[in-house]
Design an enzyme around this catalytic site. Structure first.
Site, short mmCIF file in Angstrom:
data_model
loop_
_atom_site.label_atom_id
_atom_site.label_comp_id
_atom_site.label_asym_id
_atom_site.label_seq_id
_atom_site.Cartn_x
_atom_site.Cartn_y
_atom_site.Cartn_z
N ARG A 26 0.86 -1.17 0.00
CA ARG A 26 0.00 0.00 0.00
C ARG A 26 0.91 1.23 0.00
O ARG A 26 2.04 1.16 0.43
CB ARG A 26 -0.88 0.01 1.25
CG ARG A 26 -1.94 -1.05 1.26
CD ARG A 26 -2.46 -1.30 2.66
NE ARG A 26 -3.08 -0.09 3.24
CZ ARG A 26 -3.41 0.02 4.50
NH1 ARG A 26 -3.21 -0.98 5.33
NH2 ARG A 26 -3.98 1.14 4.95
N LYS B 203 -2.35 -7.72 12.52
CA LYS B 203 -3.60 -7.29 13.15
C LYS B 203 -4.65 -6.88 12.11
O LYS B 203 -5.84 -6.83 12.42
CB LYS B 203 -3.36 -6.15 14.14
CG LYS B 203 -3.02 -4.82 13.49
CD LYS B 203 -2.92 -3.71 14.51
CE LYS B 203 -2.50 -2.40 13.89
NZ LYS B 203 -3.38 -1.89 12.83
N ASP B 204 -4.23 -6.60 10.86
CA ASP B 204 -5.18 -6.21 9.81
C ASP B 204 -5.60 -7.37 8.91
O ASP B 204 -6.38 -7.17 7.99
CB ASP B 204 -4.56 -5.12 8.92
CG ASP B 204 -4.45 -3.79 9.66
OD1 ASP B 204 -5.24 -3.56 10.58
OD2 ASP B 204 -3.54 -3.00 9.31
N THR C 62 -10.76 7.70 17.90
CA THR C 62 -10.46 6.30 17.58
C THR C 62 -11.70 5.64 17.00
O THR C 62 -12.82 5.94 17.42
CB THR C 62 -9.99 5.48 18.81
OG1 THR C 62 -9.77 4.13 18.40
CG2 THR C 62 -11.03 5.50 19.93
N SER D 129 -11.67 2.24 16.80
CA SER D 129 -11.48 0.86 17.22
C SER D 129 -12.46 0.48 18.32
O SER D 129 -12.46 1.08 19.39
CB SER D 129 -10.03 0.68 17.72
OG SER D 129 -9.93 -0.40 18.63
N ARG E 252 -12.32 -2.09 20.07
CA ARG E 252 -11.49 -2.59 21.17
C ARG E 252 -11.09 -1.45 22.11
O ARG E 252 -11.18 -1.57 23.34
CB ARG E 252 -10.25 -3.27 20.57
CG ARG E 252 -9.19 -3.70 21.58
CD ARG E 252 -7.94 -4.17 20.85
NE ARG E 252 -7.28 -3.09 20.13
CZ ARG E 252 -6.41 -2.24 20.66
NH1 ARG E 252 -6.08 -2.32 21.93
NH2 ARG E 252 -5.85 -1.29 19.93
N ARG E 253 -10.65 -0.34 21.53
CA ARG E 253 -10.24 0.80 22.37
C ARG E 253 -11.45 1.47 23.01
O ARG E 253 -11.40 1.83 24.19
CB ARG E 253 -9.47 1.82 21.51
CG ARG E 253 -8.09 1.35 21.10
CD ARG E 253 -7.39 2.38 20.22
NE ARG E 253 -6.05 1.94 19.84
CZ ARG E 253 -5.52 2.14 18.63
NH1 ARG E 253 -6.21 2.74 17.68
NH2 ARG E 253 -4.29 1.72 18.37
N ARG F 173 -10.75 7.92 11.27
CA ARG F 173 -10.12 7.02 10.30
C ARG F 173 -8.95 7.72 9.63
O ARG F 173 -8.68 8.88 9.87
CB ARG F 173 -11.14 6.60 9.23
CG ARG F 173 -12.15 5.54 9.64
CD ARG F 173 -11.62 4.12 9.66
NE ARG F 173 -10.72 3.82 8.53
CZ ARG F 173 -11.12 3.59 7.29
NH1 ARG F 173 -12.39 3.60 6.97
NH2 ARG F 173 -10.25 3.31 6.35
N GLY F 174 -8.29 6.99 8.75
CA GLY F 174 -7.15 7.55 8.03
C GLY F 174 -5.85 6.99 8.59
O GLY F 174 -5.83 6.45 9.69
N ARG G 79 -4.30 11.08 10.86
CA ARG G 79 -4.97 11.25 12.16
C ARG G 79 -4.28 12.32 12.99
O ARG G 79 -4.93 13.10 13.69
CB ARG G 79 -5.00 9.93 12.92
CG ARG G 79 -5.94 8.90 12.30
CD ARG G 79 -6.07 7.67 13.17
NE ARG G 79 -6.36 6.50 12.34
CZ ARG G 79 -6.71 5.32 12.82
NH1 ARG G 79 -6.79 5.13 14.12
NH2 ARG G 79 -6.95 4.32 12.02
N CYS H 33 -13.71 -7.67 11.90
CA CYS H 33 -12.92 -6.47 12.21
C CYS H 33 -13.60 -5.55 13.19
O CYS H 33 -12.97 -4.69 13.78
CB CYS H 33 -12.54 -5.72 10.93
SG CYS H 33 -13.79 -4.57 10.39
#
Length: 319
Positions: free
Chosen positions: A20, A91-92, A137, A139, A141-142, A159-160, A165, A252
């Site tokens: 990427r 993780k992705d 965030t 996420s 999870r966060r 995002r980004g 960010r 995800c």
């Protein structure tokens, strides 16, 4: 699909790495190129850049089919023979569906820091921030874990890539950010860190801090060339972690966190947690295994969480 010989790539003296085009992704590729140059000085590398739908799309990731949005175009370049190696943040990489047929992880690099960092323009820690401070965030999870430890703070979607960010933070779109320490290290922005959170406060995502090298499974020359970059302990840790995610059928948007740790004596531990997004439900499992079978450890911890009701918690989250 062209074979290696007719693409002028009959020997492993050149490895084309698909990446990427974000600064983070390119930094990850540079790490691989440097480690490969040290290990196999006779091999040249070149970068084949792609832009993924995940990079172009600034909306909710689940609308694009989740994190696979960042890997689809990369997989296609690999399978079409346009590149020989892909570098992924583990993780992705979704664990609820296998790697594309015909591809394999040839190595997992030595693990970076798995912790999360807080970035505040004045250097405040989470405990020092005023009630209502906006934490950027996206996420789950966060968000879930912040709801447990700091319910007075507000999470706003963000995002980004990491650089983007940081720009949004500086433009006042939020009061503070949470980003992975390893990511900030890769883009050389650890100077922005106000606080590093211990894993007890902020459990990391599955696969945190690990880069995986993906190849075509029939490309034995590339696999042999890069296999030596792999870390045996990380292989065990990731095998356990990804089996956990696979058994839980996490996606995800799943509020699943956890990490395995290979000890010097050969034992392996896996700590995993499942949250409801509001942080009201927290399921926790922590088990040890000997050196033999990381996948069994991952399965066992997943089953312990399922016994506590993890299925219901995961399935109530839209994706």
């Amino acid at each position: 699909m062209s074979s290696a010989s007719d693409s002028g790539h009959g020997s492993a003296d050149l490895i084309r790495i698909v990446s990427r085009s974000s600064p983070m992704a390119l930094a990850q590729v540079e790490r691989v190129r440097a480690e490969l140059a040290a290990l196999r000085p006779g091999i040249r590398t070149e970068v084949v850049p792609v832009t993924t739908s995940g990079d172009r799309w600034m909306g909710d990731l689940s609308k694009l089919g989740g994190k696979g949005a960042f890997t689809k175009e990369v997989d296609a370049a690999l399978l079409a023979g346009e590149a020989d190696l892909a570098v992924h943040c583990i993780k992705d990489v979704p664990a609820d569906r296998p790697l594309p047929a015909g591809t394999v992880f040839a190595a997992y690099l030595k693990r970076d820091d798995i912790r999360d960092a807080v970035i505040h323009p004045e250097g405040l820690t989470l405990d020092e921030m005023p009630a209502g401070a906006r934490i950027g965030t996206s996420s789950v999870r966060r968000v879930a874990q912040l709801a447990i430890t700091h319910p007075e703070l507000e999470c706003v979607p963000m995002r980004g890539n990491a650089n983007r960010r940081l720009e949004k933070l500086d433009a006042g779109e939020c009061d503070a950010l949470m980003l992975a320490v390893s990511g900030l290290e890769r883009i050389g922005r650890t100077d922005r860190i106000s606080e590093i959170l211990p894993v007890d406060t902020m459990c990391p995502p599955i696969g945190a801090g690990v880069l995986g090298l993906q190849c075509r499974e029939d490309d034995t020359e590339t696999i042999e060339a890069v296999a030596g970059l792999g870390d045996a302990d990380v292989w065990k840790e990731i095998s356990a972690e990804r089996m956990l995610l696979h058994v839980l059928q996490g996606h995800c948007n799943s509020p699943i966190a956890g990490y395995a740790k290979a000890e010097r004596d050969g034992r392996l531990s896996l700590r995993a947690r499942v949250f409801s997004p509001d942080g009201k439900t927290v399921l926790d499992a922590h088990e040890w295994a000997g050196p033999l079978d990381p996948a069994t450890l991952g399965t066992s911890v997943a089953v312990a969480l399922l016994r506590q009701g993890a299925r219901e918690v995961i399935d109530t989250i839209p994706h």
